[in-house]
Design an enzyme around this catalytic site. Structure first.
Site, PDB file in Angstrom:
ATOM      1  N   LYS A  35       2.428  12.484   7.208  1.00 55.46           N
ATOM      2  CA  LYS A  35       0.968  12.028   7.706  1.00 55.46           C
ATOM      3  C   LYS A  35       0.981  11.816   8.994  1.00 55.46           C
ATOM      4  O   LYS A  35       1.673  10.902   9.628  1.00 55.46           O
ATOM      5  CB  LYS A  35       0.310  10.861   6.705  1.00 55.46           C
ATOM      6  CG  LYS A  35       0.317  11.339   5.433  1.00 55.46           C
ATOM      7  CD  LYS A  35      -0.078   9.995   4.577  1.00 55.46           C
ATOM      8  CE  LYS A  35      -0.078  10.357   3.068  1.00 55.46           C
ATOM      9  NZ  LYS A  35      -0.600   9.100   2.145  1.00 55.46           N
ATOM     10  N   HIS A  78      -8.790   5.208  -2.221  1.00 55.21           N
ATOM     11  CA  HIS A  78      -8.465   4.955  -0.859  1.00 55.21           C
ATOM     12  C   HIS A  78      -9.868   4.488  -0.430  1.00 55.21           C
ATOM     13  O   HIS A  78     -10.848   5.018  -0.645  1.00 55.21           O
ATOM     14  CB  HIS A  78      -8.406   6.761  -0.315  1.00 55.21           C
ATOM     15  CG  HIS A  78      -7.236   7.313  -0.385  1.00 55.21           C
ATOM     16  ND1 HIS A  78      -5.881   6.801   0.341  1.00 55.21           N
ATOM     17  CD2 HIS A  78      -6.569   8.286  -1.093  1.00 55.21           C
ATOM     18  CE1 HIS A  78      -4.901   7.296   0.177  1.00 55.21           C
ATOM     19  NE2 HIS A  78      -5.130   8.375  -0.779  1.00 55.21           N
ATOM     20  N   ASP A 125       3.347   4.859  -0.942  1.00 54.89           N
ATOM     21  CA  ASP A 125       3.055   4.483   0.749  1.00 54.89           C
ATOM     22  C   ASP A 125       2.066   3.332   0.651  1.00 54.89           C
ATOM     23  O   ASP A 125       1.966   2.810   1.829  1.00 54.89           O
ATOM     24  CB  ASP A 125       2.685   5.477   1.254  1.00 54.89           C
ATOM     25  CG  ASP A 125       1.617   6.037   0.903  1.00 54.89           C
ATOM     26  OD1 ASP A 125       0.992   6.282  -0.260  1.00 54.89           O
ATOM     27  OD2 ASP A 125       1.026   6.863   1.817  1.00 54.89           O
ATOM     28  N   ARG A 153       3.748  18.373   3.230  1.00 55.83           N
ATOM     29  CA  ARG A 153       4.367  17.819   1.984  1.00 55.83           C
ATOM     30  C   ARG A 153       4.999  18.972   1.307  1.00 55.83           C
ATOM     31  O   ARG A 153       4.614  19.973   1.142  1.00 55.83           O
ATOM     32  CB  ARG A 153       3.147  17.215   1.174  1.00 55.83           C
ATOM     33  CG  ARG A 153       3.886  16.092   0.092  1.00 55.83           C
ATOM     34  CD  ARG A 153       2.676  15.439  -0.627  1.00 55.83           C
ATOM     35  NE  ARG A 153       1.878  14.652   0.187  1.00 55.83           N
ATOM     36  CZ  ARG A 153       1.217  13.874  -0.535  1.00 55.83           C
ATOM     37  NH1 ARG A 153       1.030  13.451  -1.585  1.00 55.83           N
ATOM     38  NH2 ARG A 153       0.185  13.210   0.438  1.00 55.83           N
ATOM     39  N   ASP A 207      -0.970   2.700   0.439  1.00 59.92           N
ATOM     40  CA  ASP A 207      -2.266   3.115   1.290  1.00 59.92           C
ATOM     41  C   ASP A 207      -3.381   2.948   0.321  1.00 59.92           C
ATOM     42  O   ASP A 207      -4.559   3.025   0.432  1.00 59.92           O
ATOM     43  CB  ASP A 207      -2.038   4.210   2.071  1.00 59.92           C
ATOM     44  CG  ASP A 207      -1.905   5.506   1.179  1.00 59.92           C
ATOM     45  OD1 ASP A 207      -1.679   5.586   0.147  1.00 59.92           O
ATOM     46  OD2 ASP A 207      -2.270   6.650   1.914  1.00 59.92           O
ATOM     47  N   ARG A 208      -3.017   3.057  -1.274  1.00 54.02           N
ATOM     48  CA  ARG A 208      -3.960   3.133  -2.251  1.00 54.02           C
ATOM     49  C   ARG A 208      -3.924   1.778  -3.072  1.00 54.02           C
ATOM     50  O   ARG A 208      -2.692   1.481  -3.387  1.00 54.02           O
ATOM     51  CB  ARG A 208      -4.074   4.390  -3.070  1.00 54.02           C
ATOM     52  CG  ARG A 208      -4.403   5.568  -2.420  1.00 54.02           C
ATOM     53  CD  ARG A 208      -4.604   6.600  -3.457  1.00 54.02           C
ATOM     54  NE  ARG A 208      -3.459   6.992  -4.100  1.00 54.02           N
ATOM     55  CZ  ARG A 208      -3.123   7.615  -5.218  1.00 54.02           C
ATOM     56  NH1 ARG A 208      -4.073   7.893  -5.983  1.00 54.02           N
ATOM     57  NH2 ARG A 208      -1.804   8.099  -5.434  1.00 54.02           N
ATOM     58  N   SER A 258       3.961   9.756  -0.659  1.00 51.62           N
ATOM     59  CA  SER A 258       2.783   8.973  -1.331  1.00 51.62           C
ATOM     60  C   SER A 258       3.196   8.926  -2.855  1.00 51.62           C
ATOM     61  O   SER A 258       4.358   8.315  -3.124  1.00 51.62           O
ATOM     62  CB  SER A 258       1.258   9.615  -1.165  1.00 51.62           C
ATOM     63  OG  SER A 258       0.352   9.042  -1.678  1.00 51.62           O
ATOM     64  N   ASP A 265       0.415   2.627  -4.742  1.00 51.47           N
ATOM     65  CA  ASP A 265       1.189   3.876  -4.837  1.00 51.47           C
ATOM     66  C   ASP A 265       2.173   3.572  -3.977  1.00 51.47           C
ATOM     67  O   ASP A 265       2.492   2.545  -3.452  1.00 51.47           O
ATOM     68  CB  ASP A 265       0.226   5.009  -4.602  1.00 51.47           C
ATOM     69  CG  ASP A 265      -0.352   5.116  -3.056  1.00 51.47           C
ATOM     70  OD1 ASP A 265      -0.251   4.034  -2.450  1.00 51.47           O
ATOM     71  OD2 ASP A 265      -0.744   6.057  -2.650  1.00 51.47           O
TER      72      ASP A 265
END
Length: 451
Positions: free
Chosen positions: A108, A325, A240, A14, A242-243, A98, A238
């Protein structure tokens, strides 16, 4: 090509584009990824950031130069990429930063079956190979093809949570101009949900607020819309997606630890006696509730590669982190905010009470939330805090991940750890009551921020 040591983090790559992360670095990473994994084919996906497509294309060039075929899933969430990796049994690469600001991007990476790639499981090898020059490949280059993964992803999630008998629910979703705006409509299709969308337009400049729901100010629009519309629940994803963070029917923010405890009880009902992984920053209520429901709590470090590895080693059915997560054994041990959201919707829709009442039994302590401090010397600031508390009566100290200090008799603990992605120290504190939590929080912050 920028300083690789700066952009290779504990469990991803990142950096600022293009100063730290550019297409040349992405291309080299694609070539190195294929050599490290030995893959004949890989799958990629990317978020809505302007730099994501050029980086993904460069990565594909690197991968195909080593003879691997690349399946491009296109726009998607990180957990959609994990679905693709798991269902296709291929290594995968997701292009996203993210929750970071617009100028950042990243990768990722995972092996086939969504198995994690972190510092100790491949990232260091990839970095070393890029630094030393990726060896040339003598065979034929691979090919690039496109495949629509979204429908399969949405259909698969709905096989993992029974939503067939839930009552109608009004649900506000704040996508933060991130990938939730792309995935939520497909996942919610066919469910008895009255969806109220907020910021579903894909825009990597994040014109409304940062796509970082762990910061309370980024949840204010969602809270207001839940109250305004009389919704049953609010969800915030968020960048992307994923949260997932949750707001109850009163517009109050629900602690991710309460969601961890709720989902843990649901998974233990299906898989009695199973292990549940929680990181060391989740509420003390989480291991208590897991134990009360016949499960075995397993404490681990913060970060998805560590959680996934521990889940695989223990066969844990579920894992949760303070950062929202949530990880599932039946989702290749990968994290999915969307799957966690479906569990919450199912739990809420299977009974008639409001969400605040449903979650009451899972909230036992007062938490500070995550508080960030930017300091010049993270190690020195942490040592200063450690020295201040060491030797006090009843104090226990461990350093599994950062510094954790606790006093069981007094009913409090705190953890101070450096961010894996930003130049920050993160403080989480918890106690049995507001006054004790505030006193511990303020004492630690004064030590950390001491000039």
């Amino acid at each position: 090509m920028g300083d690789l040591a700066k952009i290779f983090k504990a469990y991803d790559i990142r950096g600022v584009v293009p100063d730290e992360l550019d297409p040349a670095t992405a291309e080299a990473a694609g070539a190195a990824f294929v050599r490290v994994t030995g893959a004949d084919a890989i799958v990629t996906a990317h978020d809505m950031r302007e730099s994501s497509v050029p980086l993904a294309e460069a990565f594909a060039r690197g991968a195909t130069s080593q003879g691997a075929d690349v399946i491009e899933a296109g726009l998607g969430s990180t957990d959609m990429l994990y679905y693709a990796s798991g269902s296709l049994d291929l290594p995968g690469a997701m292009f996203t930063a993210s929750h970071n600001p617009a100028r950042y991007n990243g990768l990722k990476l995972c092996r086939s079956g969504a198995r994690p790639v972190g510092r100790d499981t491949g990232l260091t090898e990839i970095r070393d190979m890029i630094e030393n020059g990726v060896p040339a490949y003598a065979g034929e280059p691979g090919t690039v093809s496109r495949r629509d993964i979204l429908k399969g992803y949405a259909d698969h999630l709905k096989t993992l949570v029974d939503l067939s008998s839930i009552r109608p629910l009004k649900v506000v979703v704040d996508a933060g101009n991130g990938m939730g705006g792309h995935t939520v409509p497909s996942v919610f299709e066919g469910l008895p949900i009255d969806l109220v969308p907020l910021y579903f337009e894909l825009d990597g400049t994040f014109p409304n607020h940062e796509a970082n729901p762990i910061e309370p100010e980024n949840l204010r629009d969602l809270q207001a819309k839940v109250r305004e519309t009389g919704a049953d629940i609010g969800l915030a994803f968020d960048g992307d997606a994923d949260r997932c963070f949750v707001v109850d029917e009163r517009g109050e923010i629900v602690a991710p630890s309460a969601i961890t405890a709720l989902v843990a009880t649901r998974e233990l009902a299906k898989h009695p006696g199973s292990s549940i992984v929680h990181n060391l920053i989740t509420s003390k209520a989480v291991p208590e509730i897991i134990t009360e429901h016949g499960g075995t709590p397993v404490r681990t470090r913060v970060g998805h590669s560590f959680i996934k590895q521990t889940m695989a080693e223990t066969g844990a059915v579920f894992g949760g982190e303070h950062s929202a997560h949530f990880y599932f054994r039946d989702f290749w041990f990968a994290d999915s905010g969307m799957l966690a959201a479906l569990h919450v919707l199912a739990a809420l829709g299977e009974q008639d009470g409001p969400l605040s009442e449903l979650l009451g039994e899972y909230t036992r302590y007062v938490a500070s939330g995550e508080i960030n401090s930017e300091v010049a010397d993270q190690d020195a600031a942490t040592a200063n805090v450690r020295d201040a508390f060491a030797g006090r009566p009843g104090i226990a100290i461990d350093e599994l991940d950062g510094l954790t200090v606790s006093d069981d008799a007094a009913g409090w603990w705190f953890n101070l750890r450096p961010s894996n992605t930003e130049p920050l120290l993160r403080l989480n504190a918890e106690a049995a009551d507001d006054a004790t939590m505030a006193a511990i929080r303020d004492e630690v912050l004064a030590l950390v921020r001491k000039k």
